[in-house]
Motif scaffolding. Structure first.
Motif, short mmCIF file in Angstrom:
data_model
loop_
_atom_site.label_atom_id
_atom_site.label_comp_id
_atom_site.label_asym_id
_atom_site.label_seq_id
_atom_site.Cartn_x
_atom_site.Cartn_y
_atom_site.Cartn_z
N GLY A 8 0.80 -1.22 0.00
CA GLY A 8 0.00 0.00 0.00
C GLY A 8 0.83 1.27 0.00
N GLN A 9 2.11 1.15 0.21
CA GLN A 9 2.99 2.33 0.26
C GLN A 9 3.10 2.97 -1.13
N VAL A 10 2.85 4.27 -1.17
CA VAL A 10 3.00 5.03 -2.41
C VAL A 10 4.44 5.53 -2.47
N LEU A 11 5.12 5.22 -3.56
CA LEU A 11 6.51 5.65 -3.72
C LEU A 11 6.56 7.06 -4.31
N PRO A 12 7.61 7.80 -3.96
CA PRO A 12 7.74 9.14 -4.56
C PRO A 12 7.87 9.02 -6.08
N GLY A 13 7.03 9.69 -6.78
CA GLY A 13 7.11 9.70 -8.23
C GLY A 13 7.92 10.89 -8.70
N PHE A 14 7.94 11.06 -9.98
CA PHE A 14 8.64 12.21 -10.55
C PHE A 14 8.09 12.48 -11.94
N THR A 15 8.31 13.68 -12.40
CA THR A 15 7.95 14.08 -13.75
C THR A 15 9.22 14.52 -14.46
N THR A 16 9.36 14.10 -15.69
CA THR A 16 10.53 14.50 -16.47
C THR A 16 10.10 14.90 -17.88
N ARG A 17 10.87 15.75 -18.49
CA ARG A 17 10.61 16.16 -19.87
C ARG A 17 11.52 15.33 -20.77
N ILE A 18 10.91 14.63 -21.71
CA ILE A 18 11.67 13.88 -22.72
C ILE A 18 11.79 14.77 -23.94
N THR A 19 13.01 14.94 -24.42
CA THR A 19 13.26 15.77 -25.59
C THR A 19 13.77 14.90 -26.73
N ARG A 20 13.80 15.48 -27.89
CA ARG A 20 14.35 14.75 -29.04
C ARG A 20 15.85 14.49 -28.85
N ALA A 21 16.53 15.38 -28.16
CA ALA A 21 17.95 15.13 -27.86
C ALA A 21 18.09 13.88 -27.01
N ASP A 22 17.17 13.65 -26.06
CA ASP A 22 17.19 12.42 -25.27
C ASP A 22 17.05 11.20 -26.16
N LEU A 23 16.17 11.31 -27.17
CA LEU A 23 15.95 10.18 -28.08
C LEU A 23 17.20 9.89 -28.91
N VAL A 24 17.90 10.93 -29.32
CA VAL A 24 19.14 10.75 -30.08
C VAL A 24 20.19 10.06 -29.21
N ARG A 25 20.31 10.52 -27.96
CA ARG A 25 21.28 9.89 -27.05
C ARG A 25 20.92 8.43 -26.79
N TYR A 26 19.63 8.16 -26.58
CA TYR A 26 19.21 6.79 -26.33
C TYR A 26 19.45 5.92 -27.57
N ALA A 27 19.17 6.45 -28.74
CA ALA A 27 19.41 5.69 -29.97
C ALA A 27 20.88 5.30 -30.07
N GLY A 28 21.76 6.25 -29.77
CA GLY A 28 23.19 5.95 -29.83
C GLY A 28 23.61 4.90 -28.82
N ALA A 29 23.04 4.96 -27.61
CA ALA A 29 23.40 4.00 -26.57
C ALA A 29 22.81 2.62 -26.84
N SER A 30 21.61 2.58 -27.41
CA SER A 30 20.92 1.30 -27.59
C SER A 30 21.14 0.68 -28.96
N GLY A 31 21.51 1.52 -29.94
CA GLY A 31 21.63 1.03 -31.31
C GLY A 31 20.30 0.99 -32.05
N ASP A 32 19.24 1.54 -31.43
CA ASP A 32 17.91 1.55 -32.06
C ASP A 32 17.73 2.87 -32.81
N PHE A 33 18.04 2.85 -34.09
CA PHE A 33 17.96 4.06 -34.92
C PHE A 33 16.70 4.07 -35.80
N ASN A 34 15.66 3.39 -35.37
CA ASN A 34 14.41 3.39 -36.13
C ASN A 34 13.99 4.84 -36.35
N PRO A 35 13.71 5.23 -37.59
CA PRO A 35 13.41 6.64 -37.87
C PRO A 35 12.14 7.18 -37.21
N ILE A 36 11.25 6.32 -36.71
CA ILE A 36 10.07 6.85 -36.02
C ILE A 36 10.45 7.56 -34.72
N HIS A 37 11.71 7.41 -34.31
CA HIS A 37 12.19 8.06 -33.09
C HIS A 37 12.91 9.38 -33.37
#
Length: 134
Positions: A8-37
């Motif tokens: 029943g314990q509620v954990l502290p949540g958070f809100t973050t802004r995802i940007t296209r720069a984040d997607l580019v960094r993630y694509a580079g780290a993961s190797g997922d360069f699917n153009p829909i991203h």
């Protein structure tokens, strides 16, 4: 792990802004360069309103709800997520809210339900993390 978790314990949540720069960094780290991203035209060709975040990127961000409380990513025993909606990332980015609640504690394992939402619309379904306590 020093955190004590109870059902029943509620954990502290958070809100973050995802940007296209984040997607580019993630694509580079993961190797997922699917153009829909990264390409509006590729996203539009599939009927998407804009580029979308990688599902695994969203999943990883959601896990922070648990690991920030436990302090030990190695305590995660299992993690299941069903992707229900894409996370649209327009040019100015998008805010995603993450939250969690402990649903069960049994024999040293806590089950935690994790939520991710964009504009109050859930983007993950049945997201459950099991974490070893102690």
């Amino acid at each position: 792990m020093s955190a004590t978790l109870t059902a029943g314990q509620v954990l502290p949540g958070f809100t973050t802004r995802i940007t296209r720069a984040d997607l580019v960094r993630y694509a580079g780290a993961s190797g997922d360069f699917n153009p829909i991203h990264w390409s509006d035209s590729a996203a539009a060709a599939l009927g998407l309103p804009t580029v979308i975040a990688h599902g695994m990127f969203t999943m990883g961000l959601a896990l922070r709800v648990v690991t920030e409380v436990t302090g030990d990513p190695g305590a995660v025993v299992s993690y299941y997520v069903r992707f229900t909606k894409p996370v649209p990332v327009p040019e100015d980015g998008t805010e995603v809210r993450f939250a969690g609640v402990v649903t069960e504690v049994t024999e040293g394992i806590a089950k935690i339900s994790v939520e991710a939402a964009v504009a109050d619309q859930s983007v993950l379904g049945a997201a459950v993390v099991e974490v070893r306590l102690g």
